[in-house]
Design a protein around this motif. Structure first.
Motif: not given
Lengths: 375, 375
Positions: A270, A273-274, A277, A312-315, B76-77, B80, B101-104
């Motif tokens: 995870x 991957x983030x 990205x 932006x992504x969150x873990x 690519x985005x 992933x 939990x991904x934001x773009x």
């Protein structure tokens, strides 16, 4: 020189030695491999003057002798032959090769012109599991510096101690250290610390990583030798000799952080991957920002770029310590994570300018240290 | 524009359309892909102005709209992201993408700037088995001339007749012709002969060769369209439109030899291996010599080079006709043999300057003609 050899056996040997031959315009002999008979063995050898390799094949030698022929041509040709017996005979300056309905004469260069590859004798040595050794080297080799301005960190550092072997590489932005713990103490009379060229390590992995069994490592003042043998014979099958890099390896132990201002455990895939990205939206300087929020138990990974957009992504994780915002070169984080084999990874931070650490959870043998980008 | 789409579906579509986007510095819009909604479908489209492709995905459209975003970045985005639902929404000039939990937010260029990709309507068309069509194109596409001095032979010739489709390419040194025989006559009112750019054929193979089922081909004066549909819906899944190459294809039928001065059948792999081996010893002009000896029932393949050495190998066969010595460019022979699928191959000769032929034994659908090197 006259001998009989099975195509498959010769092909295997050439596959090893032909990988070393450089394309040298100034020293054409280096493009050749040496063919030499030694009692019942055919010896194949090649060198680039830094590394030398010998490969021994037990076969039917009818007449002793030696010569050299173009490595790539010989390898490509032998590869195309059927898996049958090949008759090889040196006639004047030509090597006659006959196999079923194929006949060739290949031009040779005298073996007298071939550089001598030294074999270390009566030196201290240890043996180590081949695949463990190669897998460990793989985790480190690519971290070495590509620049030649500091030759000592362009190589990989190996420190053979009583109970462990430490393998280290750094390019001054990040550092990787791998330990191999020996099951019982070895018999070395002293500790051997040496720096090997990155090229040697890559070639070593290439040659030995498919082999089973053990590898024997012998030390001398400015050279090292790696040997493997076939199970059925005590005669070595492969002998690889390499020069060492001159110089003293930096005393890096002091930069390995003993504690962290903030730390958390994440699932490796995870996290990887983030970061990948985020890399798509980073600027040319490869910057991504990590924001640690203790209360929320969240780590945000952010990047932005006027040309492409924002990410932006969150873990989620239990995060211990202080809230932080730290900027990293994403390439260094990805490299470190790719060398970690466990499914969970500990990410330890030391503010926005101290060294951060990536470590596999449940494995004390590997540590990866990376410096943040200072703002 | 607002929609919900499963990652896997979007990825599949982007995998197809993103392969076409050229890296254009003069027309940045060509680096983008078009996202357009059409009732319940999301349409993805890209073009290099010669070829245009549209890909339709049935999904949940909440608000119609269209925009364009950078193809490679988007692909690519999306690759992933986890295989979950993705929310996509156009907000002013940004495309908002949210998935777990991904934001773009990705910068867009207005869809008004995107070139119109024409769709051929109410023209004659036929359908043909997809994998047969693609496999046949593969046997021919690489033979087309790389030079632009004769544009008509830089493309691949397709001639759709009542009972067969003929696919041909040549670079004037060799020529390949493949026929697809239709099980029943098609309903075309006339014969369609056209020249497609080599690039179109390569892209076509890339896009369609993994698909099962049929491909629909529609004709117009200067364009051609290829379509495939999913089984469950009559709506096309992929539409590929390409320009044609102007010009008349050479009347090549007259150079296909009807008979040979000498001919023999060989095992394809053996012949191929011997030619590859001979190539290692050929001169820079790629010459290898073939000697046919009727009495001995042998074909010798020979080559020599002052720098490397001499080569000779022999193939046994019943050889009919006259003894000959003929020189070939080994590359042309290897190319031809690699396109032949059968285990046995007929090699037909017409002296040292007439066209030779390679043909699969037991298969009338393929012929490869190669000119000898004149001495």
């Amino acid at each position: 020189m006259k001998l009989l050899i099975l195509q498959e056996k010769l092909k295997q040997g050439l596959n090893v030695v032909s990988k070393l031959t450089p394309k040298s315009l100034t020293l054409p002999i280096l493009n050749n491999i040496l063919l030499n008979t030694e009692k019942n063995f055919l010896e194949l050898a090649s060198t680039d003057l830094e590394i030398g390799i010998k490969y021994y094949i037990l076969t039917k030698i009818e007449k002793q002798g030696k010569t050299t022929i173009p490595s790539q041509l010989f390898f490509n040709f032998i590869n195309l032959l059927p898996n049958k017996n090949i008759n090889i005979e040196l006639k004047k300056n030509n090597l006659d090769i006959v196999c079923e309905n194929y006949k060739t004469q290949i031009n040779t260069i005298s073996a007298d012109e071939f550089p001598i590859i030294p074999i270390l004798k009566e030196t201290e040595n240890i043996t180590i599991d081949n695949s463990l050794f190669c897998e460990s080297l793989k985790q480190i080799v690519d971290i070495a510096s590509l620049s030649n301005s500091k030759p000592e960190i362009s190589g990989v550092y190996l420190c053979f101690q009583k109970n462990q072997l430490i393998i280290t590489a750094t390019d001054s932005f990040r550092l990787g250290e791998k330990k191999i713990f020996f099951k019982k103490p070895n018999l070395l009379k002293k500790e051997y610390s040496l720096i090997l060229p990155q090229k040697t390590i890559k070639y070593l992995i290439n040659v030995f990583s498919e082999k089973t069994g053990e590898i024997k490592i012998s030390f001398s003042l400015n050279q090292i030798m790696f040997e493997s043998s076939l199970q059925e014979t005590p005669h070595p099958e492969i002998q690889l000799v390499s020069k060492l890099v001159d110089g003293e390896y930096p005393n890096y132990q002091e930069i390995i952080p003993k504690k962290f201002t903030t730390e958390a455990v994440f699932k490796k895939e995870e996290l990887l991957n983030q970061i990948k990205s985020a890399s798509l939206f980073s600027k040319k300087t490869n910057e991504i920002k990590i924001k640690l929020n203790i209360k929320k138990g969240e780590m945000d990974i952010c990047s932005s770029n006027n040309e492409t957009g924002e990410y932006q992504s969150t873990l989620k994780s239990k995060i211990k310590g202080k809230n932080e915002e730290i900027i990293f070169n994403y390439k260094f984080l990805i490299d470190g994570l790719l060398n970690i084999k466990s499914s969970e990874v500990l990410f330890g931070f030391n503010g926005d300018s101290g060294p951060s650490v990536l470590k596999p959870v449940g494995d004390q043998s590997y540590i990866y240290i990376v410096m943040p980008i200072k703002t």
